[in-house]
Scaffold this motif. Structure first.
Motif, PDB file in Angstrom:
ATOM      1  N   GLU A   1       5.116  48.780  -7.274  1.00  0.00           N
ATOM      2  CA  GLU A   1       6.321  48.159  -7.681  1.00  0.00           C
ATOM      3  C   GLU A   1       6.172  46.576  -8.481  1.00  0.00           C
ATOM      4  O   GLU A   1       5.640  45.918  -7.596  1.00  0.00           O
ATOM      5  CB  GLU A   1       7.358  48.249  -6.727  1.00  0.00           C
ATOM      6  CG  GLU A   1       8.590  47.771  -6.945  1.00  0.00           C
ATOM      7  CD  GLU A   1       9.617  47.844  -5.740  1.00  0.00           C
ATOM      8  OE1 GLU A   1      10.880  47.991  -5.995  1.00  0.00           O
ATOM      9  OE2 GLU A   1       9.213  47.553  -4.839  1.00  0.00           O
TER      10      GLU A   1
ATOM     11  N   TYR B   1       3.820  44.965  -5.549  1.00  0.00           N
ATOM     12  CA  TYR B   1       3.769  45.653  -4.241  1.00  0.00           C
ATOM     13  C   TYR B   1       3.072  46.949  -4.362  1.00  0.00           C
ATOM     14  O   TYR B   1       3.640  47.853  -5.215  1.00  0.00           O
ATOM     15  CB  TYR B   1       4.798  45.701  -3.676  1.00  0.00           C
ATOM     16  CG  TYR B   1       5.826  44.457  -3.340  1.00  0.00           C
ATOM     17  CD1 TYR B   1       5.452  43.505  -2.244  1.00  0.00           C
ATOM     18  CD2 TYR B   1       6.788  43.875  -4.498  1.00  0.00           C
ATOM     19  CE1 TYR B   1       6.228  42.332  -2.449  1.00  0.00           C
ATOM     20  CE2 TYR B   1       7.306  42.971  -4.405  1.00  0.00           C
ATOM     21  CZ  TYR B   1       7.152  41.774  -3.508  1.00  0.00           C
ATOM     22  OH  TYR B   1       7.885  40.829  -3.275  1.00  0.00           O
TER      23      TYR B   1
ATOM     24  N   TYR C   1       1.980  50.850  -2.744  1.00  0.00           N
ATOM     25  CA  TYR C   1       2.191  51.533  -1.620  1.00  0.00           C
ATOM     26  C   TYR C   1       1.397  53.177  -1.630  1.00  0.00           C
ATOM     27  O   TYR C   1       1.348  53.535  -2.757  1.00  0.00           O
ATOM     28  CB  TYR C   1       3.766  52.204  -1.676  1.00  0.00           C
ATOM     29  CG  TYR C   1       4.760  50.913  -1.618  1.00  0.00           C
ATOM     30  CD1 TYR C   1       5.518  50.540  -0.532  1.00  0.00           C
ATOM     31  CD2 TYR C   1       4.943  50.216  -2.991  1.00  0.00           C
ATOM     32  CE1 TYR C   1       6.228  49.462  -0.468  1.00  0.00           C
ATOM     33  CE2 TYR C   1       5.870  49.273  -2.632  1.00  0.00           C
ATOM     34  CZ  TYR C   1       6.638  48.790  -1.769  1.00  0.00           C
ATOM     35  OH  TYR C   1       7.607  47.691  -1.733  1.00  0.00           O
TER      36      TYR C   1
ATOM     37  N   LYS D   1       9.126  51.138   1.477  1.00  0.00           N
ATOM     38  CA  LYS D   1       9.699  49.951   0.924  1.00  0.00           C
ATOM     39  C   LYS D   1      10.866  49.825   2.038  1.00  0.00           C
ATOM     40  O   LYS D   1      10.873  48.584   2.180  1.00  0.00           O
ATOM     41  CB  LYS D   1      10.390  50.283  -0.408  1.00  0.00           C
ATOM     42  CG  LYS D   1      10.987  49.234  -0.828  1.00  0.00           C
ATOM     43  CD  LYS D   1      11.693  49.423  -2.484  1.00  0.00           C
ATOM     44  CE  LYS D   1      12.259  48.125  -2.845  1.00  0.00           C
ATOM     45  NZ  LYS D   1      12.900  48.272  -3.970  1.00  0.00           N
TER      46      LYS D   1
ATOM     47  N   ARG E   1       9.123  47.723   4.720  1.00  0.00           N
ATOM     48  CA  ARG E   1       8.788  46.348   4.076  1.00  0.00           C
ATOM     49  C   ARG E   1      10.131  45.408   3.974  1.00  0.00           C
ATOM     50  O   ARG E   1       9.854  44.361   4.317  1.00  0.00           O
ATOM     51  CB  ARG E   1       8.246  46.462   2.535  1.00  0.00           C
ATOM     52  CG  ARG E   1       7.775  44.984   2.144  1.00  0.00           C
ATOM     53  CD  ARG E   1       7.196  45.263   0.644  1.00  0.00           C
ATOM     54  NE  ARG E   1       7.815  45.578  -0.446  1.00  0.00           N
ATOM     55  CZ  ARG E   1       8.818  44.625  -1.068  1.00  0.00           C
ATOM     56  NH1 ARG E   1       9.164  43.493  -0.616  1.00  0.00           N
ATOM     57  NH2 ARG E   1       9.662  45.302  -2.101  1.00  0.00           N
TER      58      ARG E   1
END
Length: 595
Positions: free
Chosen positions: A189, A196, A198, A209, A212
């Protein structure tokens, strides 16, 4: 590891898109890149494909790694044929090996005239030719920018299956959340210039998310507590401040800056509409044809004030024509379209109406309305733009400086600013980011009016509609009550019933055949085993094609493989001829016995 992008920074004018980000692509990775439009998703793909250069940072890859890149809006050679475009840049050996595969992929993507020139194709067809080209070119890394745009639901499902089995690594930008869920094993992302990462698919990303953001909220609380104490200390004045206290001041300023950067702007949309009476849209026995092609035939439907209708079907079957008829752009050949007196249509077209590129964003919206009425009260054009992620500095930019996705979002706002009470949405998910789509879905849930949407986005349809119109071709339209998932379930049941009937029919034929066939013993044995032999030959040809692809650089082996392939193809041709002969013979025997 196939390639690495390390410490990449990229900006346009004063806008920083990517700030010192790193991404590593390993063998078997299938990466989905997501983020709000204008954050740099397509730019990142171009940098990885080495089409654009970063301001700083490095792209490193093994020299043997081949990259194939599908642009969001590909530019093709207008004067060559479809098949020539697909194989542009490849060797004659690859063309000979992969012609059948290319034709098969093109057919799956709705293109079966391989000798047509590119200039005769629509924009959507050109994108599909570009997809076929990307899939046919041998590569270890496949980069795809919005591959599901301009594909109907059936094509998207096929591409999903194809990429799910794809042996190379993939990195792609797409807004199709079901597609992301079923194809990817890693999500990255882009947000506020940061990246970021994942592990897992889209469902995993949503869970991770949330975790996070919860951690960030906890960190933010601690940071706020520290900042409060430091602020009190700084406000006491210069007393007792020596060299040692400068570190505390620097730390305070650093954390204050981080605190400002961590906040993400959220897109908010409130339902805006004018009053709608009980009579909305009535379709009375409407029919429409273009030359000899029947698009809609004798179709009736009364659209209610709270209708949520999804329109699906193959490209070219008349879905957009239906919306254009409701909007009055196209007249039916027969029947009538009647609108209620209070109806105010907002039509979000597939390709967006032309916007004056020289206008500033704020002026473009103010031309529609300077102030609008929402459930919260009066909201200015500037505030509405902020809710649509157009910050104050962006509002004073000209439209020409916006990315394609940002222009699409601005166009959506312009439709809603007109306060319609009937929304016609033609492929609204094209070029809109996932965050915008999520909020649009929430908006439509609260919208006080009718919504009719043409879309290939299964996730979007599942969340928005409660009735499906399926355009089946030849003017036929079937209605299904329920969500898109319910529609698919009904379709599966229909297919099962059809297969049961077909199976019973075939079973009767086989029984009849066993009782009455009088082939020779040798022919009977050949008839029973020939399909298995053909399947075996097909597998050998497929395995050989893979071997050829692997050894594409060794021309001695390639020549041997080509000779072997030629022998197998001749065998296949003879077997197919024999299969046709035996089947015709069996049919003739059946006909004679039934007389």
């Amino acid at each position: 590891m196939l390639l690495s992008a390390e410490k990449i920074t990229k900006s346009y004018s004063e806008k920083i898109l990517l700030k010192d980000i790193s991404l590593y692509l390993n063998e078997g990775d299938k990466v989905g890149v997501i983020g709000v439009n204008g954050t740099g998703k397509s730019t990142l793909l171009k940098i990885i494909a080495q089409i654009e250069k970063p301001d700083s940072g490095t792209i490193t890859k093994n020299p043997d790694i081949r990259i194939e890149y599908l642009e969001q809006n590909p530019i093709l050679d207008e004067n060559i044929t479809v098949l020539e475009q697909v194989f542009m840049g490849t060797s004659s050996e690859i063309k000979n090996l992969k012609t059948y595969e290319a034709k098969s992929i093109l057919t799956k993507l709705g293109i079966d005239e391989f000798d047509k020139t590119i200039k005769t194709l629509s924009g959507g067809q050109k994108k599909r030719v570009a997809i076929a080209s990307a899939l046919v070119h041998p590569c270890e890394v496949l980069i795809l920018d919005e591959p599901t745009n301009h594909l109907d639901n059936e094509m998207v499902a096929w591409l999903e299956t194809y990429l799910g089995k794809y042996k190379g690594s993939i990195i792609m930008v797409t807004h199709d959340r079901y597609f992301l869920d079923r194809v990817t094993n890693k999500i990255v992302e882009i947000s506020n210039g940061n990246l970021y990462s994942y592990p897992g698919n889209y469902s995993d990303f949503l869970k991770l998310k949330v975790e996070r953001e919860e951690m960030e909220i906890g960190t933010k609380r601690k940071r706020k507590s520290f900042l409060k104490k430091e602020l009190e200390w700084i406000q006491r004045g210069p007393r007792g401040r020596g060299t040692k206290s400068k570190d505390r001041i620097n730390k305070f300023e650093e954390l204050s800056e981080k605190n400002a950067n961590i906040q993400e702007t959220k897109l908010e949309m409130n339902s805006i509409s004018t009053r709608l009476g009980t009579k909305v849209v009535e379709l009375h026995s409407i029919s429409k044809s273009y030359e000899d092609k029947v698009i809609i035939e004798n179709f009736d439907h009364f659209i209610s004030r709270d209708a949520r209708i999804g329109i699906v079907g193959k490209n070219g079957y008349g879905k957009s024509t239906m919306l254009n008829m409701i909007n009055g752009n196209v007249l039916p050949d027969e029947g009538s379209v009647i609108l209620g007196k209070t109806v105010k249509i907002g039509y979000f077209t597939q390709h967006s109406e032309e916007m004056d590129q020289s206008l500033r964003v704020i002026d473009f919206i103010k031309e529609i309305a300077e102030v609008i009425k929402t459930p919260e009260g009066l909201v200015t054009a500037s505030k509405m733009l902020e809710r649509f992620l157009f910050t104050s500095d962006l509002q004073w930019n000209t439209i020409s400086k916006l990315s394609g996705g940002e222009q699409r979002r601005l166009y959506l706002l312009s439709i809603l600013m007109g306060a319609p009470n009937v929304l016609l949405l033609d492929e609204p998910t094209n070029d809109l980011d996932i965050e915008t789509l999520t909020i649009l879905e929430d908006y439509l849930e609260r919208f006080n009016g009718a919504v009719i949407v043409v879309s290939h986005d299964r996730y979007f349809l599942d969340k928005v509609v409660d009735t499906i119109f399926e355009f089946e071709g030849h003017g036929k339209i079937r209605k299904y009550l329920g969500s898109y998932r319910d529609y698919l379930s009904d379709k599966v049941e229909e297919i099962k019933e059809d297969k049961k009937l077909e199976s019973k029919d075939n079973s009767k034929k086989r029984v009849k055949s066993h009782l009455k066939l009088k082939l020779t013993f040798k022919e009977q044995h050949e008839f029973e085993t020939i399909e298995m032999e053909i399947t075996d030959l097909e597998k050998k040809l497929s395995d050989l094609s893979m071997d050829i692809e692997k050894e594409s650089s060794d021309y001695v082996k390639l020549h041997e493989y080509m000779k072997e392939k030629l022998v197998l193809e001749k065998k296949m041709e003879k077997k197919m001829e024999r299969w046709v002969y035996l089947n015709n013979l069996v049919e003739k025997i059946e006909e004679n016995k039934s007389k």
